[in-house]
Every structure is written in C-alpha cells, then in structure tokens.
Write an enzyme that holds these catalytic residues in place. Structure first.
Site, PDB file in Angstrom:
ATOM      1  N   TYR A 112     -21.814   4.113 -11.516  1.00 17.76           N
ATOM      2  CA  TYR A 112     -22.592   3.331 -10.544  1.00 17.76           C
ATOM      3  C   TYR A 112     -21.917   3.260  -9.176  1.00 17.76           C
ATOM      4  CZ  TYR A 112     -19.928  -0.845 -12.349  1.00 17.76           C
ATOM      5  OH  TYR A 112     -18.993  -1.751 -12.755  1.00 17.76           O
ATOM      6  N   GLU A 113     -22.671   2.746  -8.215  1.00 20.38           N
ATOM      7  CA  GLU A 113     -22.288   2.742  -6.793  1.00 20.38           C
ATOM      8  C   GLU A 113     -22.019   4.160  -6.282  1.00 20.38           C
ATOM      9  OE1 GLU A 113     -22.914   0.239  -5.243  1.00 20.38           O
ATOM     10  OE2 GLU A 113     -22.990  -1.221  -6.851  1.00 20.38           O
ATOM     11  N   GLY A 114     -22.781   5.106  -6.782  1.00 21.20           N
ATOM     12  CA  GLY A 114     -22.605   6.505  -6.427  1.00 21.20           C
ATOM     13  C   GLY A 114     -21.674   7.168  -7.420  1.00 21.20           C
TER      14      GLY A 114
END
Length: 584
Positions: A435-437
């Site tokens: 997550y978050e890229g």
C-alpha cells in the site's frame, strides 16, 4: 517465552543525540530553539510507556478478534476505542503540528519515533491514527480558510480521524483511470458519486466523525491524472446529519486484521474542494508523502520487534551444536552461539539499526525543509527528502517483511504458530510492501520520475552530501565512499542508456533502489563507527556493538550490494515477452 514489545529507547537516543546530533541542530532553528535534549527524551520515554502499556497488549487479541461489519457499521477489536481515547487525551496526534492550529510544534523526528513504537507495538491499531499527520499537512497547505476553521482543529487534536480515498477497483494504482464524479452545487459544494476500495479506517467506532479526503473528477475534467481534483467529505455534516456515504463491507485480509479496510460508496455525498480544480494530486501528495514515510517506519518497526524477540529466544533456546576443536561431545548451548543463527541475527541488526539512522535523518530533513532560515538549505533538504521518500518506503518495508521472516526462522517450528507472535508479525509486515504505492512503483518514482528528468543532478548532489558527511579518517570511510561511487556510476550509466531504450529504467529500477538503500546504510554505519570508536575502545559494550555492526555491514552486505548492481547491469538486456497461454 511470550511475544513482547520493548521500546528501543536507547537506540533511538543514540541516533538522535549521538549520531545525528539533533539537539544542537534544533537549537539553530527558531521553531525548536526552546527544545532541549531532556525534553525530547521525556517525550520518547512517555511515548514508549504508552506503546508498551496501552497499545501492545491489544496486538495479539486484536489479530484474533478482527473487525466486524454489520449494516454499514464497523466495530473494532475490544480495547481499541479506549486506547485511542487515551491517545487523544494525552495529546499525541498534535505532536508535530503547527502551534498556530493547536499543535505542539515538536520535530518530525520525535513524531517518527512515536509512530515507530506504535507500529511495532500494534500495527493494526496504529493504522487508524497513522493518516492524521498527512491529513493535517494536506488541509494546512491546501484547504480554504473555511474548511480549515471547521476541520483542521479536530484533525490536529485527533478528535476526528481521517482517510485517504484514492483506489478504485478497476484502476488500482493508475489514478488516471478513476471514475468517481464530483457534481458542483450552487452553494459551492459538490456531490460525490463513486466507489473506493482498500480504504483504511473508512468506517470504525473510534471517533464520532471521519474526515474523508476523496479524489474525483469535475464535469470539465481533462482525462488522466491532470483531471483529478481533491475533495473533503465528512461522515457527519456540519448540521449533524449523516452524509450520503457508507461502508459496503470490509476485507478479510492476510494481516493487520484489527484495521478496518473498507469498501466505501459515495452516493451523492456532500463535499468541498481542497486546493485548485484538476490539481488534486498536488494536494494529495502532501498527504501521500507523509503516509509513505510512516509506512517506511512500519517496516522498520516490525523488523526491529521481530529481531528483538528472535534475539531473546535465541539466548533462551538450547540446542546441541557442532563440536568445536577439543570438544569430546557436542554440548547443548543457546542457539545464539550457533554460526547460522548468529549470522542471521547480525544481518537483522545491521539492517534494522541502519534503517533507523536513515529514517530519522529523513525526518529531520522535513524539519529543515520547513523551518531552516537559509533558503538554499531549505531547498536542498526538500530535494533530499523527496528523493529519499521512495527509497525508504521500499527499502525499509522490503526489509520489514524479509527480516520478520528471518526472525521466524530463528524460532523454528514455534515461529509458525500463533502463540509465539512472530507469525503475526510476518503477516502484518507484508502489506507495507503493497500500500501507499507498491515498492515497484516507488522504484519507478525514484529512477524514472526523479533521477532521469534532470539527468540525476539532484540525486548526485545528495550522494555528494553523503560523501561530505563521512569523517575522512574513519575506519570505514573509504569503503563507504566506494559504495557511493559505484552506485553513482550505475545511475549515470542508466541515465545515458535510457536515451536509447525507454523501457530500460523500468527494468532496472528495483535493483537500483535496493543498491541505493544498501549504500546509504553503509554510509550511515561508517558514521556510526566513527561516533562510537572512542567509547568502544574504552570498553563501553553498547558502542562496541555499534563498531562490530559496522564491520559486519561492510564485510557481509557488500556481496548483496554488488549483486544488486549486477542485477541492474543484467537488466540492460531486454526481457522476453510473456506469451499468452491456455490455463487449461
């Protein structure tokens, strides 16, 4: 033994006080001129007490209980709400926020230390307040005065939690494909319609209101990412009525089971624009960059706790070892004496403690970028922080999962069972790579978006500052200089070759980022060795361990660094296509 959390306060103080010398640097910044080392230590110790006594006991039980969903309402595990109320009552959400809007105005490094401890103690619980500082940054920089007056104070205090509503099922990481719509209204508001997935804390019972920050398209939006705007849509509207949004379900996940990962439906929900139309990503990145640093800290935190528990287990677990010269029988010793176990534990220690050095240095860059009086220093700090964000997010979360897995191996079969705790740590750590890229996206961000556009100028300036920080006479200075030079050479080769092969940077980005993380860790350990050498020679055990770790870094991680560079060189050969196949 049972799984436990012991906050690494001594290690944190070493990095903050001895390695980085931050109290002296704070004294040079007007924003922190009144902050002394004793106050900083008190903050860290109180944060440790909260993490150990309030949050950590909820970790295992919260994993087993998980969250519940019924008719749009989400219940968090037993004890989570009371712990969050205590968190707010103690003022922790406001730690690094501007005093002008109700914050305490303390440095980002102390906030990093706080969230490292919280994540290690209970990753799932920490997901709820984890976005607060990012939401504060976003609203503080980009929201209208009216929105700030209404929402900024409760976000700073933690009275209201927040979300970041980006992802849609069909789009994944490609935000340019999102379909959520924002229809302008005569009163200046909009009506939001669409569905978002993977929304951490999209619904819960910790706070009465939730401030959703939502990416959507206005009717006149151009296609792609240039047509995205950012909107604020609260769960509860200013008049006290429920907004037209709901949680349609929560995910059943591999880990962080006490964190509600929600499917959110917006059905004409009332919202207000944050920042300028069609420039929502610029506003959201203030939140995303903060979130990515916190995710990096999650990787560090889980690796640290896994290592500490594995080390304690290795001192207690007795097993026969191979006979040494002169032995007539193989004695039963603590497995920490076995070379294979010792090698694993030493590698864990080098990467965990080196990762903390990098993370706290990056947090200090954020303070310099905001508060340094010298404009050139502010700009270089901002440039370095932007370059290091993807490196830290990917490098530390890769390590978080890998080192937690290595720690599980130390436990053997016990590690695979829930009662010993480390299997939950492995499961929880895995999401931080996604997550978050995803970490592949972080590598692309570093190489394609940040190194290539200026020919590597800003990144090479960062490496030069790393070289300049190495004490010339330090034992490992020459080796660290060599690692940094080899990294720069690989990046220069990539910049040159990319002109004739547009896909090349994408093929080599992961390996270059790994090499970058290792080179920066090596430079940090060279500085740590220089700081600790005198006290180590005088017999101080703590500092002797630092010097031993530095030596282990350069002796044992060099092949790994060389392998990352070799993989990047191999990536110059185009990959074969993956042909379609019949699954049957």
């Amino acid at each position: 033994m049972s799984w436990e959390y012991r906050a690494p306060v001594r290690e944190m103080r070493y990095v903050i006080e001895e390695l980085l010398g931050l109290p002296a640097q704070w004294a040079q910044l007007n924003a922190f001129a009144e902050l002394d080392a004793d106050t900083a230590v008190q903050v860290i110790e109180e944060a440790a007490k909260f993490a150990v006594e309030v949050v950590a006991p909820l970790n295992g039980p919260g994993d087993l209980e998980g969250c519940s969903w019924r008719d749009g309402a989400v219940g968090t595990p037993k004890g989570f709400r009371a712990a969050y109320q205590a968190f707010v009552a103690a003022g922790w959400p406001a730690l690094a926020c501007d005093p002008a809007v109700g914050g305490q105005g303390l440095p980002q490094v102390l906030n990093a230390a706080l969230y490292e401890m919280l994540s290690a103690a209970n990753h799932a619980w920490t997901m709820y307040p984890g976005l607060l500082h990012g939401a504060y940054e976003c609203l503080h920089r980009h929201a209208s005065p009216e929105l700030q007056q209404r929402y900024l104070g409760p976000v700073v205090s933690g009275e209201w939690l927040s979300t970041m509503c980006l992802t849609e099922a069909h789009a994944g990481s490609d935000l340019g494909l999102l379909r959520t719509r924002a229809q302008p209204q005569p009163d200046g508001s909009v009506r939001l319609s669409g569905q978002k997935i993977f929304i951490s804390g999209g619904e819960h019972d910790l706070t009465d209101n939730i401030v959703h920050l939502v990416l959507a398209r206005l009717p006149d939006a151009p296609p792609g990412t240039k047509g995205i705007s950012l909107f604020l849509a609260p769960k509860i509207l200013p008049d006290g009525t429920r907004n037209a949004l709901r949680c349609d379900g929560i995910e059943k996940k591999m880990g962080i089971k006490g964190s509600a990962t929600c499917v959110m439906a917006f059905e004409g929900a009332t919202g207000w624009i944050v920042g300028e139309p069609h420039r929502g990503l610029a506003a959201m990145f203030a939140m995303m960059n903060s979130a990515r640093l916190h995710v990096a800290l999650q990787g560090l935190a889980l690796a640290d706790n896994a290592h500490r528990n594995a080390l304690r287990y290795a001192h207690e677990r007795l097993q026969s070892r191979a006979p040494q010269r002169g032995d007539t029988a193989a004695p039963a010793d603590p497995i920490v004496l076995h070379p294979a176990v010792r090698r694993s534990l030493l590698r864990q220690r080098v990467l965990v403690e080196g990762g903390r050095m990098l993370a706290y240095a990056a947090a200090h860059l954020l303070d310099l970028a905001e508060h340094a009086e010298d404009g050139a220093l502010r700009r270089s700090a901002q440039d370095d922080a932007a370059l290091l964000t993807p490196v830290l997010k990917a490098f530390l979360t890769d390590n978080g999962f890998a080192l937690a897995s290595d720690a599980l191996q130390v436990f053997g079969g016990h590690g695979y069972t829930h009662d010993w705790g480390v299997e939950q740590c492995v499961r929880d750590a895995r999401i931080a790579m996604v997550y978050e890229g995803t970490n592949q996206i972080q590598a692309i961000d570093l190489v394609v978006r940040k190194v290539l556009p200026d020919g590597g100028a800003k990144f090479f300036a960062l490496l030069q500052r790393q070289r300049a920080a190495l004490p010339p006479q330090a034992r490992h200075a020459a080796a660290a200089q060599d690692w940094l030079a080899r990294l720069e050479s690989a990046l220069r080769d990539t910049v040159a070759a990319a002109a004739g092969d547009a896909e090349l940077p994408y093929r080599v980005a992961d390996d270059l980022l790994r090499a970058c993380g290792l080179a920066l860790v090596a430079a940090a350990w060279a500085r740590a060795d220089a700081v600790s050498a005198e006290r180590a020679a005088a017999g101080d055990a703590f500092h002797r361990a630092k010097c031993e770790s530095a030596a282990h870094c350069f002796a044992q991680l060099e092949p790994e660094f060389a392998q990352a560079l070799a993989q990047a060189r191999a990536g110059r050969t185009p990959f074969a296509a993956i042909e379609a196949f019949d699954a049957a």
